[in-house]
Design a protein around this motif. Structure first.
Motif, PDB file in Angstrom:
ATOM      1  N   ASP A 152      -9.480 -16.389  -0.026  1.00 12.47           N
ATOM      2  CA  ASP A 152      -8.143 -15.771  -0.024  1.00 12.47           C
ATOM      3  C   ASP A 152      -7.771 -15.231  -1.405  1.00 12.47           C
ATOM      4  N   PRO A 153      -7.547 -13.915  -1.530  1.00  7.44           N
ATOM      5  CA  PRO A 153      -7.039 -13.403  -2.810  1.00  7.44           C
ATOM      6  C   PRO A 153      -5.616 -13.927  -3.023  1.00  7.44           C
ATOM      7  N   ALA A 159       0.816 -15.207  -2.450  1.00  7.18           N
ATOM      8  CA  ALA A 159       1.959 -14.406  -2.912  1.00  7.18           C
ATOM      9  C   ALA A 159       2.639 -13.638  -1.775  1.00  7.18           C
ATOM     10  N   ASN A 160       1.886 -13.296  -0.725  1.00  9.53           N
ATOM     11  CA  ASN A 160       2.460 -12.453   0.332  1.00  9.53           C
ATOM     12  C   ASN A 160       2.244 -12.983   1.751  1.00  9.53           C
ATOM     13  N   GLY A 161       1.624 -14.150   1.855  1.00  8.24           N
ATOM     14  CA  GLY A 161       1.502 -14.798   3.166  1.00  8.24           C
ATOM     15  C   GLY A 161       0.605 -14.106   4.172  1.00  8.24           C
ATOM     16  N   VAL A 162      -0.336 -13.272   3.694  1.00  6.36           N
ATOM     17  CA  VAL A 162      -1.258 -12.598   4.621  1.00  6.36           C
ATOM     18  C   VAL A 162      -2.556 -13.413   4.685  1.00  6.36           C
ATOM     19  N   TYR A 163      -2.714 -14.161   5.754  1.00  5.55           N
ATOM     20  CA  TYR A 163      -3.899 -15.016   5.916  1.00  5.55           C
ATOM     21  C   TYR A 163      -4.739 -14.629   7.124  1.00  5.55           C
ATOM     22  N   GLU A 164      -4.085 -14.185   8.181  1.00  2.77           N
ATOM     23  CA  GLU A 164      -4.790 -14.050   9.461  1.00  2.77           C
ATOM     24  C   GLU A 164      -5.536 -12.736   9.651  1.00  2.77           C
ATOM     25  N   ARG A 186      -3.439 -23.309   0.273  1.00  2.00           N
ATOM     26  CA  ARG A 186      -4.007 -24.127  -0.800  1.00  2.00           C
ATOM     27  C   ARG A 186      -5.202 -23.441  -1.461  1.00  2.00           C
ATOM     28  N   GLY A 187      -5.305 -22.139  -1.260  1.00  2.00           N
ATOM     29  CA  GLY A 187      -6.429 -21.393  -1.813  1.00  2.00           C
ATOM     30  C   GLY A 187      -6.488 -21.484  -3.334  1.00  2.00           C
TER      31      GLY A 187
END
Length: 263
Positions: A152-153, A159-164, A186-187
């Motif tokens: 995950d960057p 910072a922006n909640g883009v995980y999926e 937790r990345g």
């Protein structure tokens, strides 16, 4: 190779009185770094295949100012940002896609305060939308059943909640997604954020990218997937440090899709 790629500029669209669906913000890494240029080309190939009407700013694009701001030079950041915003607003840009989470975060969250309000999406989100709309189809091809871990960057995930979006794309390639012990909220940073990309690390017990690469290698992956040119560099360096470059590949999500589609 470059001659085959159709990459129109905003100036060309403007001259013909038309407006593209989206502006592709290439970013400094995607423009100048030899490794990141491959990510740029892969993404452009997918856009062309999906018949997306897009344009780049070309020579009118300048650094977003992210490294300057993170390094503490707010004055330089605002100069760079305002220059870009003037260009973007002159072209009446509405939607921007970028393959760099640093550009994504800066334009999305910091440009509005300086007069630059746009819809900004990361390339993994855009690719997911293209897939959902049926504009691209994805077959696993040579990624079918491969063990892939996604890093995950920081500016995309925490910072922006883009995980999926990136994970959904990996699953669509019929790959086996294996998570590191530190992932999503937790990345762990790759070690290049906050303008650290452009300087030597401070003295310490272990470089951050080595720590992160060790976490990635614990999952026994065949591929470490990334969604950021900085992360790509740091993870590649980490894999080389562990002398695993023949066993583990570091690839951007766009490169994986372009490879799977034989583009």
């Amino acid at each position: 190779m470059a001659s085959e790629l159709k990459v129109p500029t905003m100036a060309e669209f403007f001259a013909s009185g038309t407006v593209p669906e989206v502006l592709f913000w290439v970013g400094c890494a995607g423009s100048f770094d030899d490794r990141a240029k491959k990510i740029t080309k892969a993404f452009v190939k997918i856009l062309n295949k999906a018949n997306v009407s897009f344009a780049v700013l070309g020579t009118e694009e300048s650094c977003t100012g992210d490294p300057a701001k993170r390094a503490g030079n707010e004055f330089l950041f605002q100069m760079q940002a305002v220059t870009n915003i003037e260009v973007l607003n002159a072209y009446e840009i509405k939607k921007i896609v970028t393959a760099c989470p640093h550009c994504f975060n800066t334009i999305k969250n910091e440009y509005p305060g300086l007069g630059g309000k746009y819809e900004v999406v990361h390339h993994t989100q855009f690719l997911k939308d293209l897939l959902n709309d049926g504009r691209i189809s994805m077959e696993g091809g040579n990624f079918k059943g491969k063990r892939i871990t996604f890093h995950d960057p920081c500016y995309l995930g925490r910072a922006n909640g883009v995980y999926e979006a990136p994970r959904d794309l990996i699953r669509k390639l019929d790959a086996e997604l294996v998570e590191m012990k530190s992932c999503k909220q937790r990345g762990l940073c790759c070690g290049a954020g906050g303008a650290q990309m452009f300087k030597e690390p401070e003295k310490g017990d272990k470089d951050v990218n080595i720590e992160r690469t060790e976490q990635a290698l614990e999952t026994k992956p065949e591929i470490i997937a990334a969604g950021c040119p900085f992360c790509n560099t740091m993870m590649t360096d980490g894999v080389k440090n562990k002398e695993k470059e023949n066993a583990v590949e570091v690839m951007d999500i766009a490169e994986m899709i372009a490879t799977a589609e034989d583009l």
